[in-house]
Structure formats: structure tokens, C-alpha cells
Scaffold this motif. Sequence first.
Motif, PDB file in Angstrom:
ATOM      1  N   HIS A 195      -8.991  -8.158   8.618  1.00  0.00           N
ATOM      2  CA  HIS A 195     -10.221  -8.152   7.822  1.00  0.00           C
ATOM      3  C   HIS A 195      -9.986  -7.747   6.367  1.00  0.00           C
ATOM      4  O   HIS A 195     -10.884  -7.866   5.546  1.00  0.00           O
ATOM      5  CB  HIS A 195     -11.228  -7.167   8.417  1.00  0.00           C
ATOM      6  CG  HIS A 195     -11.508  -7.393   9.862  1.00  0.00           C
ATOM      7  ND1 HIS A 195     -12.293  -8.427  10.315  1.00  0.00           N
ATOM      8  CD2 HIS A 195     -11.090  -6.741  10.975  1.00  0.00           C
ATOM      9  CE1 HIS A 195     -12.356  -8.383  11.631  1.00  0.00           C
ATOM     10  NE2 HIS A 195     -11.631  -7.371  12.057  1.00  0.00           N
ATOM     11  N   GLY A 196      -8.790  -7.184   6.090  1.00  0.00           N
ATOM     12  CA  GLY A 196      -8.536  -6.668   4.747  1.00  0.00           C
ATOM     13  C   GLY A 196      -8.605  -5.148   4.687  1.00  0.00           C
ATOM     14  O   GLY A 196      -8.392  -4.568   3.628  1.00  0.00           O
ATOM     15  N   ASN A 197      -8.896  -4.497   5.815  1.00  0.00           N
ATOM     16  CA  ASN A 197      -8.913  -3.036   5.837  1.00  0.00           C
ATOM     17  C   ASN A 197      -7.497  -2.488   5.698  1.00  0.00           C
ATOM     18  O   ASN A 197      -6.545  -3.055   6.249  1.00  0.00           O
ATOM     19  CB  ASN A 197      -9.506  -2.527   7.157  1.00  0.00           C
ATOM     20  CG  ASN A 197     -10.972  -2.900   7.307  1.00  0.00           C
ATOM     21  OD1 ASN A 197     -11.765  -2.648   6.415  1.00  0.00           O
ATOM     22  ND2 ASN A 197     -11.314  -3.516   8.424  1.00  0.00           N
ATOM     23  N   ALA A 198      -7.364  -1.375   4.987  1.00  0.00           N
ATOM     24  CA  ALA A 198      -6.067  -0.714   4.833  1.00  0.00           C
ATOM     25  C   ALA A 198      -6.262   0.789   5.008  1.00  0.00           C
ATOM     26  O   ALA A 198      -7.082   1.385   4.311  1.00  0.00           O
ATOM     27  CB  ALA A 198      -5.474  -1.006   3.463  1.00  0.00           C
ATOM     28  N   VAL A 199      -5.537   1.359   5.941  1.00  0.00           N
ATOM     29  CA  VAL A 199      -5.637   2.791   6.205  1.00  0.00           C
ATOM     30  C   VAL A 199      -4.266   3.418   5.980  1.00  0.00           C
ATOM     31  O   VAL A 199      -3.253   2.876   6.426  1.00  0.00           O
ATOM     32  CB  VAL A 199      -6.108   3.057   7.652  1.00  0.00           C
ATOM     33  CG1 VAL A 199      -6.177   4.554   7.939  1.00  0.00           C
ATOM     34  CG2 VAL A 199      -7.463   2.414   7.898  1.00  0.00           C
TER      35      VAL A 199
ATOM     36  N   ASP B 221      -5.228  -4.696   8.597  1.00  0.00           N
ATOM     37  CA  ASP B 221      -5.733  -5.608   9.628  1.00  0.00           C
ATOM     38  C   ASP B 221      -6.140  -6.942   9.030  1.00  0.00           C
ATOM     39  O   ASP B 221      -6.027  -7.162   7.819  1.00  0.00           O
ATOM     40  CB  ASP B 221      -6.879  -4.962  10.413  1.00  0.00           C
ATOM     41  CG  ASP B 221      -8.177  -4.910   9.609  1.00  0.00           C
ATOM     42  OD1 ASP B 221      -8.183  -5.348   8.451  1.00  0.00           O
ATOM     43  OD2 ASP B 221      -9.180  -4.416  10.151  1.00  0.00           O
TER      44      ASP B 221
ATOM     45  N   LEU C  73      -6.100   8.529   4.808  1.00  0.00           N
ATOM     46  CA  LEU C  73      -6.712   7.895   3.641  1.00  0.00           C
ATOM     47  C   LEU C  73      -7.203   6.506   4.045  1.00  0.00           C
ATOM     48  O   LEU C  73      -6.391   5.667   4.445  1.00  0.00           O
ATOM     49  CB  LEU C  73      -5.673   7.729   2.537  1.00  0.00           C
ATOM     50  CG  LEU C  73      -5.565   8.800   1.464  1.00  0.00           C
ATOM     51  CD1 LEU C  73      -4.229   8.662   0.741  1.00  0.00           C
ATOM     52  CD2 LEU C  73      -6.708   8.700   0.473  1.00  0.00           C
ATOM     53  N   PHE C  74      -8.498   6.301   3.949  1.00  0.00           N
ATOM     54  CA  PHE C  74      -9.000   4.939   4.144  1.00  0.00           C
ATOM     55  C   PHE C  74      -8.876   4.260   2.789  1.00  0.00           C
ATOM     56  O   PHE C  74      -9.723   4.440   1.915  1.00  0.00           O
ATOM     57  CB  PHE C  74     -10.420   4.965   4.712  1.00  0.00           C
ATOM     58  CG  PHE C  74     -10.455   5.645   6.045  1.00  0.00           C
ATOM     59  CD1 PHE C  74     -10.075   4.950   7.183  1.00  0.00           C
ATOM     60  CD2 PHE C  74     -10.752   6.990   6.158  1.00  0.00           C
ATOM     61  CE1 PHE C  74     -10.020   5.596   8.411  1.00  0.00           C
ATOM     62  CE2 PHE C  74     -10.705   7.639   7.379  1.00  0.00           C
ATOM     63  CZ  PHE C  74     -10.339   6.936   8.512  1.00  0.00           C
ATOM     64  N   GLN C  75      -7.763   3.557   2.627  1.00  0.00           N
ATOM     65  CA  GLN C  75      -7.387   3.074   1.302  1.00  0.00           C
ATOM     66  C   GLN C  75      -8.323   1.947   0.858  1.00  0.00           C
ATOM     67  O   GLN C  75      -8.724   1.877  -0.284  1.00  0.00           O
ATOM     68  CB  GLN C  75      -5.917   2.608   1.344  1.00  0.00           C
ATOM     69  CG  GLN C  75      -5.284   2.390  -0.008  1.00  0.00           C
ATOM     70  CD  GLN C  75      -5.261   0.918  -0.388  1.00  0.00           C
ATOM     71  OE1 GLN C  75      -5.631   0.046   0.394  1.00  0.00           O
ATOM     72  NE2 GLN C  75      -4.821   0.642  -1.598  1.00  0.00           N
ATOM     73  N   HIS C  76      -8.650   1.069   1.792  1.00  0.00           N
ATOM     74  CA  HIS C  76      -9.602  -0.001   1.485  1.00  0.00           C
ATOM     75  C   HIS C  76     -10.331  -0.399   2.759  1.00  0.00           C
ATOM     76  O   HIS C  76      -9.718  -0.577   3.817  1.00  0.00           O
ATOM     77  CB  HIS C  76      -8.883  -1.227   0.907  1.00  0.00           C
ATOM     78  CG  HIS C  76      -9.819  -2.361   0.617  1.00  0.00           C
ATOM     79  ND1 HIS C  76     -10.641  -2.366  -0.485  1.00  0.00           N
ATOM     80  CD2 HIS C  76     -10.108  -3.488   1.308  1.00  0.00           C
ATOM     81  CE1 HIS C  76     -11.382  -3.476  -0.465  1.00  0.00           C
ATOM     82  NE2 HIS C  76     -11.067  -4.168   0.613  1.00  0.00           N
ATOM     83  N   ALA C  77     -11.627  -0.535   2.662  1.00  0.00           N
ATOM     84  CA  ALA C  77     -12.415  -1.034   3.796  1.00  0.00           C
ATOM     85  C   ALA C  77     -13.099  -2.323   3.370  1.00  0.00           C
ATOM     86  O   ALA C  77     -13.560  -2.430   2.232  1.00  0.00           O
ATOM     87  CB  ALA C  77     -13.447  -0.006   4.230  1.00  0.00           C
ATOM     88  N   ALA C  78     -13.134  -3.276   4.297  1.00  0.00           N
ATOM     89  CA  ALA C  78     -13.729  -4.577   3.969  1.00  0.00           C
ATOM     90  C   ALA C  78     -15.208  -4.437   3.639  1.00  0.00           C
ATOM     91  O   ALA C  78     -15.776  -5.284   2.952  1.00  0.00           O
ATOM     92  CB  ALA C  78     -13.510  -5.551   5.127  1.00  0.00           C
TER      93      ALA C  78
ATOM     94  N   TRP D 232     -17.318  -1.133   7.810  1.00  0.00           N
ATOM     95  CA  TRP D 232     -15.938  -1.040   8.297  1.00  0.00           C
ATOM     96  C   TRP D 232     -15.382   0.357   8.052  1.00  0.00           C
ATOM     97  O   TRP D 232     -14.657   0.912   8.881  1.00  0.00           O
ATOM     98  CB  TRP D 232     -15.043  -2.090   7.633  1.00  0.00           C
ATOM     99  CG  TRP D 232     -15.023  -3.370   8.396  1.00  0.00           C
ATOM    100  CD1 TRP D 232     -15.562  -4.566   8.017  1.00  0.00           C
ATOM    101  CD2 TRP D 232     -14.441  -3.586   9.690  1.00  0.00           C
ATOM    102  NE1 TRP D 232     -15.354  -5.499   8.997  1.00  0.00           N
ATOM    103  CE2 TRP D 232     -14.669  -4.934  10.026  1.00  0.00           C
ATOM    104  CE3 TRP D 232     -13.753  -2.779  10.591  1.00  0.00           C
ATOM    105  CZ2 TRP D 232     -14.236  -5.492  11.232  1.00  0.00           C
ATOM    106  CZ3 TRP D 232     -13.319  -3.325  11.785  1.00  0.00           C
ATOM    107  CH2 TRP D 232     -13.562  -4.667  12.090  1.00  0.00           C
TER     108      TRP D 232
ATOM    109  N   VAL E  94       0.845  -1.201   0.000  1.00  0.00           N
ATOM    110  CA  VAL E  94       0.000   0.000   0.000  1.00  0.00           C
ATOM    111  C   VAL E  94       0.881   1.252   0.000  1.00  0.00           C
ATOM    112  O   VAL E  94       0.627   2.204  -0.739  1.00  0.00           O
ATOM    113  CB  VAL E  94      -0.956  -0.011   1.223  1.00  0.00           C
ATOM    114  CG1 VAL E  94      -1.590   1.362   1.450  1.00  0.00           C
ATOM    115  CG2 VAL E  94      -2.048  -1.059   1.030  1.00  0.00           C
TER     116      VAL E  94
ATOM    117  N   GLN F  72     -10.400  -1.568  14.623  1.00  0.00           N
ATOM    118  CA  GLN F  72     -10.132  -2.791  13.831  1.00  0.00           C
ATOM    119  C   GLN F  72     -10.077  -4.041  14.706  1.00  0.00           C
ATOM    120  O   GLN F  72      -9.844  -5.126  14.204  1.00  0.00           O
ATOM    121  CB  GLN F  72      -8.814  -2.628  13.066  1.00  0.00           C
ATOM    122  CG  GLN F  72      -8.893  -1.598  11.940  1.00  0.00           C
ATOM    123  CD  GLN F  72      -7.574  -1.406  11.212  1.00  0.00           C
ATOM    124  OE1 GLN F  72      -6.523  -1.788  11.720  1.00  0.00           O
ATOM    125  NE2 GLN F  72      -7.623  -0.799  10.037  1.00  0.00           N
TER     126      GLN F  72
END
Lengths: 374, 374
Positions: free
Chosen positions: A172-176, A170, B177-182, B186, A102, A198
Motif C-alpha cells: 500500500h506504500g506504508n513504511a514502518v 507493504d 516509527l511509522f515512517q509513512h502511512a498510506a 492506515w 527508508v 498490513q
Amino acid sequence: MTEAASVKDLAYDPADLWVLDHEDLRALEIGAGILGTGGGGNPYIGRLRAEQAMRDGFKLTILPHQKIADDALCVSLGGIGAPVVGVERIREGREGLRCVRVLEEHLGVRVDAVACEEIGGSNSMEPLMVGAFAGLPVIDCDGMGRAFPEMQMTTYSIYGHRSTPSAMCDVHGNAVLFQHAASEIWHERMARACVVSQGGASTLASAPMRGAFVKQFGIPDSYTQAVNLGHAVLRAQKAHDDPIAEICRVEKGRKLFTGKISDLKRHLKGGFVRGEVQLSGIDTHTGESGSVLIQNENLVFFHDGEMECCVPDLILVLDVDTGEAITTEMLRYGQRVAIVALPCHDLLRSPQALEVVGPKAFGLDVTYTPLKGV
Amino acid sequence: MTEAASVKDLAYDPADLWVLDHEDLRALEIGAGILGTGGGGNPYIGRLRAEQAMRDGFKLTILPHQKIADDALCVSLGGIGAPVVGVERIREGREGLRCVRVLEEHLGVRVDAVACEEIGGSNSMEPLMVGAFAGLPVIDCDGMGRAFPEMQMTTYSIYGHRSTPSAMCDVHGNAVLFQHAASEIWHERMARACVVSQGGASTLASAPMRGAFVKQFGIPDSYTQAVNLGHAVLRAQKAHDDPIAEICRVEKGRKLFTGKISDLKRHLKGGFVRGEVQLSGIDTHTGESGSVLIQNENLVFFHDGEMECCVPDLILVLDVDTGEAITTEMLRYGQRVAIVALPCHDLLRSPQALEVVGPKAFGLDVTYTPLKGV
């Protein structure tokens, strides 16, 4: 066979790499557990995950601290959250690799090496696994020479590196992406709030540092130190020597107390484990009572009511028989422990470092007196 | 004079733009306040900020909903946090613009137009100011047709748009930046935790949507509706007509109750204002007692102990004399209010919408019966 990339392209010489074997990993589990001063993530869980990566064919490699190219891009990473969560909620496994990807995508760069945020506990293993998955070496250094609960408490941050943009991933697949933080403390605050949302245990990679900076401000040879310490403990265990005495000898440490855990308060608050350990002496030579305050890590040791050792020096809570660390999430009533103090690295003792990692930074109204190595 | 950009380049025809004047803005303050159902940010503060932008020479422009090009990139944005914080901690002013810039830089795109996340309260003004600063029009639509407390509660999200990557900026200069949320939930969870760490009032811009999507799933003509409603109230005030009756007439609404606030519970928890308003009847025709449950917005109205109206239909708490909305952060003991219900837009009444914005989504054990427009 394909042509090997040039040394310049790689930012290091492959001949310098140290590839860890299973015994090194077991030694690292013990040594990093000890240096973790109670935190840094459960070392046993970390070792199991690293073993699995090795069995899957990945190579865990370490590059000597001074062997990285000055212009190499080095990303420091580690787990973030409360150890008491991390020991129960196992990671998915590729969180750290996703963090690096990322960051790379966001910045439009390719990372050359992985750096270690904190050598303590399983956070010594996390960079090794990410490096292995990404085909990158881990530099033999870290940003703490131990473990600390908060992210601004690295020598990288203390000596001028801005951690943002950083990436947190995390299970769950979340990326910040923390694209910009007004200060290192703001970065810590936002990331801590986010990791709580998370579930309390994620992985974070900070903005790339140049090799030259890492060579100057990383705490040198952390992996070598941890693995050597672990091997020393294993040798003492095998020879039925006193492992506590061996740890003190190798690390120039001092045994402060031997006792039994007589009370334990521990609660999860704001993404940290906080609490206090009460001890009753079982060795008349070392006193009647002791107590340790914790915030993920052991912060300060009181001996018969008097403060005897505090951050940034290392306070170890060790199993009195095996010499292995008891991390804060594994503390239980009745355990027989030795309290050992080790001097911290000089990079943590400058006035600017003490503002960030000294007792006052933890809200403790005590004055830091450097522990003298014995 | 420079050559004007082609319509295709602009993604809209400049001749279609509606430039707001000070009277439109005053009408929008009233109308968006009413449609905000108690939330969406304090409309008065929003208007003052928008007036300032106009005095500084910026043009607040609106583009008819169906006039945006299908392939235009449209970014929806608004304030995030608790209204009770937003009314006391004034924004720095360029948070929303920074959100757009952070998104553009991250994605390597240029945004063509701004969309409105929620028409309610000052969140109707936020896109207008950002659009003005960036030289972009705001599309005449929104994602709620009212205000809702959580971000997944937009028609954009309900009908398939993924809000990430999104950018959140605060008054301190922090940018996340919330790049990706599940999932959309989320995204809401992480952003909510983060806004609390930032002090409780920030601005968030979601991932760009295509014009074609906005035309299909945005609630149409929200700005026109709000401004017209505001003008109707102003006319009624001037003519000494009953503004409540005028609101009901214009919006096909129904007056449910007239009463005095006899008790008010309101607390800030997890980034939201939650609470309950108790009412004593002052008009024998409309009953003895009433109560309104709130989570930033008015969620459900109980009339003499029976549920009479609930989300997603609009529950308005209006000043009985002026007809202007009393937002949840401005509620006080003793205020004399009319409770008015307006039917929500049909896009909020589909089964998939009710899963996200119906009473069960708010933990209310009641069944939604669509309010009939009168």
C-alpha cells in the motif's frame, strides 16, 4: 565511459560477481524451494517476479561470501508474513527497495550490499531483485540455510546482531521503522502484529551488518548450494533418474517416508500458517503412517507415531515424481510425497542456536538429536 | 545568570506561560475526566503521575493557544491503547519523552512545543509531563475537545495534517516509527496492531505541525475549559450544590437520564474496550431505561429505546452524587449515574469532520442531529 569506482569504494571487486541467467533462476526456484522446508514464500511466484526484473534489464548478481569488504554495510532482507497470503496477494514489487531506502535515509548511510535473510523459497529471490534495483550485489550466504517462521531465528540474530532499526514496507506504500526493540523477540512480535495489520505479506530489511560479521556468521554459499541442488534435480528429471535419490545424494539427506496426504489441517493465525499434514504410506519399506507439523515451515516429522526428525534439521515434503518441494500453502489432499530429512548447518546446532531454533523454541516437547548426514 | 533566549528562539513569550499548581491539577483531573466521555485514560492515575513530576521539580506549563509562533514546531502526543489496560499497567514514565526524541532524531529537528492529542482523561496530563521533562510548554488546545478511540479522529487529521512520521514507545523500551502511512486510517490500523503487541498501552507522538496550523485547527482553550470545569465541580461539591446541574450550566449541557447500572458488557478486542451499559431509571422525570454503547469512549445513548445523543457530541456518565466522570474501565454494576450530553465543538460538526467522527464512522446506523446547547 566513466571511470570505474575503486574496489574499496565498492566494498567488493566487480570481477567476482556472478550474474544469474534464466536457467540459474529456474534452478534456484527448485533448490530454494527444497531448502525452504515448506516455507520462505512461494518459489514459483518469486521466480516469475525475478524473471520480469531480468526482462526489464536488471542484473541479478551474487558476490562470493568471503569477497565482501570487512567494513561494508550489508542489509539483510526478505518477505515477512504467511506464505498462504503471499501466494494470493502479489507484491507491488519495490517494497524491498523502499525498505533499504527508508533505512538509509533514517541512518544517513549508503548500503554496500544486500544479504539474504533466508535462502528458502521466494525469499532467496527477494534480495536479488532489491539488489538489482539498487545496483548492489547479494552476498552468497543467508541467515538460516533454510527457512524459519520467525525473524529472531537467523544466525545473524543468534550470534549477536541487533536487527533494529529495521524497515518494513507493504504493497500500500506504508513504511514502518522499528527504531529499537527491547530484544529480537520483541522485534518479531511487533513486526508480526504490524504485518497482519498490513494484510499479511510485506517486506522487511534489518539494520545493516558489517561485512566481517556476515562472513563469520552468515551461512556460507547458500545461493551456490540452492542453484546446484536445483540443477541436480533438473538433470535427474531430464535423465528420468530418481530426483529424490539425487537430492539425498547431493545434500547428504535421508528419505524417511513415502506416502499420500490423507488429511490436512491448515489455518492462518497471528500472521502464520499453522497446521498438520497426515500421511498414509504408499511404500511398505518406509512405514504405515506419518505426520508433519507446520508453522509456515515443516517443523517436525512423526513416523508411525514416533518423532523422527525435527527443527533445526530440514524436513522436506517433496513431490514424489518430480522431486520439487511442495510448499505449505500448496499442500493438497491426495498428493503423493516423499519426506526427506537434510542435516542443518552446524551454525544452527550450537547450544545458543538451539535455544532459538530448536524444538523447544517452537513449543515442542521433544529433544533434538542431530540428524546424521548419510 | 545566563542571557535569556530571545522570544523568537523560543517560539513563545515566557511571560505568557501558565504554570499549573496542585489545585489546578486536581481540577484538571475532574474536568478532563468529564470531557473524556468515558475515555482518554484513567484521570486519577494520570494525576498521580503528574503530581509526582511536580514533586520531582518539573514545571507543568501551558501556553495560550494564540501565543505560539506561526513557524513553531509542535508535536501532538498522547497515550494509545485500551483504558482498561492503562489503569492496571502503570507506564514507565518517559515513554512520551522518548517519542519526541525519536521523532527529533529521525527528522533532524528540535521541537518547540507540545500539543495535546485529546484533552480527555489522563491524555490531558501526558503532554504536560512530556513538556515538563523536555522543558517545553503545552499549547492550550487539543485535537478532539473530548476523547475519541481512534487516532484519525483529531481535528489535526481531519483538516489535513498527516500524522506520519510518528513515534510510538512502550514501557519495555521498544520504539516504532511509522515512517509513512498510506492514509490516516492506515496509520491508526498499524499503530493499533503494534500497541496490542506491546501489551495494550503505549504512547504515540505524531509528526510535527506548524504553530499556524495548530492555531487554526486545534480546538482552542481545552486546558482552560477543563480546569475551569473541574474547579466548578469542586466548588459545587464543597457548597453541597448539585454538581450535575453545575456541569450543565458551565458547559451548556443537558441532563438526559438518571439511573442505576443494571448490566454491563465490556470486553477487550483489537486493542479497544467495547461494550454496552444498561441503565434502570431512578428518577421518574427522566425515564425508565437507558443504554450507552462504548468503544473506549461513550459513543451513543439510547433513551427508552430511542437514540437521544451520539458522537461527536459528548455523552457523559457521571457519578450522580459527586458529578465526577466514571470512565469506561471503572464502570461497575449498581453505580448510580447521571447521563449528561454536551455539545461538541463546531470544528467536529463540519461535513468533513462528521465523516471521521460522526456515528457512521463508528458503524452506527443513525443520523447525527447536533445537540443544542441549553
